[in-house]
Motif scaffolding. Structure first.
Motif, PDB file in Angstrom:
ATOM      1  N   VAL A  31       0.856  -1.207   0.000  1.00 46.12           N
ATOM      2  CA  VAL A  31       0.000   0.000   0.000  1.00 46.12           C
ATOM      3  C   VAL A  31       0.886   1.249   0.000  1.00 46.12           C
ATOM      4  O   VAL A  31       0.679   2.195  -0.780  1.00 46.12           O
ATOM      5  CB  VAL A  31      -0.933   0.019   1.238  1.00 46.12           C
ATOM      6  CG1 VAL A  31      -1.671   1.345   1.347  1.00 46.12           C
ATOM      7  CG2 VAL A  31      -1.925  -1.132   1.187  1.00 46.12           C
ATOM      8  N   ILE A  32       1.886   1.240   0.876  1.00 45.61           N
ATOM      9  CA  ILE A  32       2.781   2.396   1.002  1.00 45.61           C
ATOM     10  C   ILE A  32       3.558   2.601  -0.299  1.00 45.61           C
ATOM     11  O   ILE A  32       3.708   3.733  -0.775  1.00 45.61           O
ATOM     12  CB  ILE A  32       3.739   2.208   2.208  1.00 45.61           C
ATOM     13  CG1 ILE A  32       2.927   2.143   3.511  1.00 45.61           C
ATOM     14  CG2 ILE A  32       4.767   3.325   2.275  1.00 45.61           C
ATOM     15  CD1 ILE A  32       3.733   1.698   4.735  1.00 45.61           C
ATOM     16  N   ALA A  33       3.992   1.505  -0.909  1.00 50.20           N
ATOM     17  CA  ALA A  33       4.764   1.611  -2.158  1.00 50.20           C
ATOM     18  C   ALA A  33       3.918   2.231  -3.276  1.00 50.20           C
ATOM     19  O   ALA A  33       4.365   3.148  -3.966  1.00 50.20           O
ATOM     20  CB  ALA A  33       5.284   0.230  -2.574  1.00 50.20           C
ATOM     21  N   ILE A  34       2.676   1.747  -3.417  1.00 49.90           N
ATOM     22  CA  ILE A  34       1.796   2.279  -4.470  1.00 49.90           C
ATOM     23  C   ILE A  34       1.504   3.754  -4.185  1.00 49.90           C
ATOM     24  O   ILE A  34       1.585   4.617  -5.067  1.00 49.90           O
ATOM     25  CB  ILE A  34       0.459   1.487  -4.548  1.00 49.90           C
ATOM     26  CG1 ILE A  34       0.700   0.024  -4.907  1.00 49.90           C
ATOM     27  CG2 ILE A  34      -0.486   2.133  -5.573  1.00 49.90           C
ATOM     28  CD1 ILE A  34      -0.530  -0.878  -4.704  1.00 49.90           C
ATOM     29  N   GLY A  35       1.169   4.070  -2.942  1.00 49.74           N
ATOM     30  CA  GLY A  35       0.795   5.440  -2.579  1.00 49.74           C
ATOM     31  C   GLY A  35       1.932   6.429  -2.743  1.00 49.74           C
ATOM     32  O   GLY A  35       1.741   7.531  -3.268  1.00 49.74           O
ATOM     33  N   LYS A  36       3.125   6.035  -2.298  1.00 48.31           N
ATOM     34  CA  LYS A  36       4.264   6.964  -2.372  1.00 48.31           C
ATOM     35  C   LYS A  36       4.605   7.318  -3.816  1.00 48.31           C
ATOM     36  O   LYS A  36       4.967   8.451  -4.118  1.00 48.31           O
ATOM     37  CB  LYS A  36       5.487   6.353  -1.683  1.00 48.31           C
ATOM     38  CG  LYS A  36       5.451   6.520  -0.166  1.00 48.31           C
ATOM     39  CD  LYS A  36       6.622   5.830   0.489  1.00 48.31           C
ATOM     40  CE  LYS A  36       7.713   6.794   0.878  1.00 48.31           C
ATOM     41  NZ  LYS A  36       8.758   6.123   1.689  1.00 48.31           N
ATOM     42  N   GLU A  37       4.446   6.323  -4.680  1.00 44.81           N
ATOM     43  CA  GLU A  37       4.659   6.514  -6.119  1.00 44.81           C
ATOM     44  C   GLU A  37       3.788   7.671  -6.641  1.00 44.81           C
ATOM     45  O   GLU A  37       4.167   8.388  -7.556  1.00 44.81           O
ATOM     46  CB  GLU A  37       4.240   5.191  -6.775  1.00 44.81           C
ATOM     47  CG  GLU A  37       4.686   4.894  -8.170  1.00 44.81           C
ATOM     48  CD  GLU A  37       6.191   4.815  -8.336  1.00 44.81           C
ATOM     49  OE1 GLU A  37       6.614   5.153  -9.437  1.00 44.81           O
ATOM     50  OE2 GLU A  37       6.934   4.445  -7.394  1.00 44.81           O
ATOM     51  N   GLU A  38       2.612   7.843  -6.023  1.00 44.45           N
ATOM     52  CA  GLU A  38       1.654   8.873  -6.459  1.00 44.45           C
ATOM     53  C   GLU A  38       1.734  10.137  -5.609  1.00 44.45           C
ATOM     54  O   GLU A  38       0.909  11.044  -5.773  1.00 44.45           O
ATOM     55  CB  GLU A  38       0.225   8.290  -6.400  1.00 44.45           C
ATOM     56  CG  GLU A  38       0.059   7.112  -7.348  1.00 44.45           C
ATOM     57  CD  GLU A  38      -1.241   6.335  -7.115  1.00 44.45           C
ATOM     58  OE1 GLU A  38      -2.212   6.912  -6.585  1.00 44.45           O
ATOM     59  OE2 GLU A  38      -1.267   5.145  -7.477  1.00 44.45           O
ATOM     60  N   GLY A  39       2.673  10.187  -4.678  1.00 50.97           N
ATOM     61  CA  GLY A  39       2.868  11.403  -3.877  1.00 50.97           C
ATOM     62  C   GLY A  39       2.161  11.405  -2.531  1.00 50.97           C
ATOM     63  O   GLY A  39       2.219  12.405  -1.806  1.00 50.97           O
TER      64      GLY A  39
END
Ligand code: SAM
Ligand code: 2KA
Ligand code: SF4
Ligand code: MG
Length: 236
Positions: free
Chosen positions: A92-100
């Motif tokens: 979840v954190i990986a996907i979210g961080k990718e989007e800012g």
């Protein structure tokens, strides 16, 4: 594939507690906890009697809901629970961080996870005696080690009475490196009943006077802002 047990995802609201108080945020509340605090205000995410209400979601499902609630505009996502550290939030954190998106996590410090290092803020909230739980400081320290490289780690302690207060002081002496936030305990956690604001203010005043009267100038004393505004309503 990783799936997650999720009790609720809600927001945007404001972070009502601790270091990020006032910050717009979406909450992801994980289902399941290794503790049973006597005064827990989120038993719907703890007690397995509620597990049929928890959704089984993929990390992409979770981020899709966060995106929908935030209108696709990156903000801070607060991962709470239950104890979110008993599940794998790394994807979840990986996907979210990718989007800012930025990530904060609230946990009691009983279980450590490699993904703590990916957080912007790790809130460790060890439990005082009134909770009926006992803090394993060895496990707590392991959480701090796992958090190396995260943006900031802070400690937040709930104080109900004099015994909790003394315990919080000892915890602060153990971990002087952690910025400390104190909040008064809320004994009225029934979502159906209104919170008495005068009593809530009295509890805050009691804690402020303990700290200032003691000449203890390192912690910040804060109310649960969301409780003052919305009482024990869920989803805010
Ligand atoms: C519901 S817990 C979930 C995260 C994690 N299990 C924990 O306890 O840190 C989130 C925060 O709410 C606090 N909290 C729970 N019940 C409370 C109450 N009745 N009064 C004040 N704070 C409370 C916890 O101590 C924790 O800091
Ligand atoms: N607004 C708001 N702030 C919060 N801070 C910590 C919460 C939690 O239950 O983890 C919480 C919550 O449920 N709502
Ligand atoms: S650790 Fe947190 S979620 Fe678990 S019972 Fe205690 S306050 Fe509730
Ligand atoms: Mg809460």
């Amino acid at each position: 594939m990783t799936t997650l047990r999720i009790a609720e995802i809600f927001g945007p609201t404001i972070q009502g507690e601790g270091a990020l108080i006032g910050e717009p945020t979406v909450f992801v509340r994980a289902g399941g906890c290794d503790y049973r605090c006597s005064w827990c205000d989120s038993m719907h995410a703890v007690d397995s009697a509620y597990r049929h209400d928890w959704a089984v979601m993929t990390p992409e499902d979770v981020m899709a809901e966060v995106r929908r609630l935030s209108g696709g505009k990156p903000l801070t996502v607060s991962i709470s629970g239950g104890n979110p550290a008993i599940q794998d939030f790394a994807p979840v954190i990986a996907i979210g961080k990718e989007e800012g998106y930025r990530f904060a996590c609230e946990t009691q410090g009983s279980v450590s996870q490699p993904w703590f290092a990916d957080l912007d803020t790790l809130v460790l909230s060890p439990k005082p005696p009134s909770s009926g739980e006992k803090t394993d400081w060895h496990k707590f320290t392991r959480c701090l080690h796992q958090a190396k490289g995260c943006g900031q780690a802070v400690m937040k302690i709930v104080v109900f009475d004099d015994t909790d207060y003394a315990w919080a002081k000892a915890a602060a002496e153990r971990h002087p490196e952690l910025p400390l936030y104190l909040q008064p305990g809320n004994p009225e956690v029934d979502p159906e009943l209104p919170v008495d604001l005068n009593q809530a203010t009295d509890r805050l005043l009691w804690l402020i006077e303990k700290v200032t009267g003691d000449g203890w100038f390192t912690p910040r004393v804060l109310p649960q802002l969301h409780v003052l505004v919305w009482g024990n309503k869920r989803g805010v």
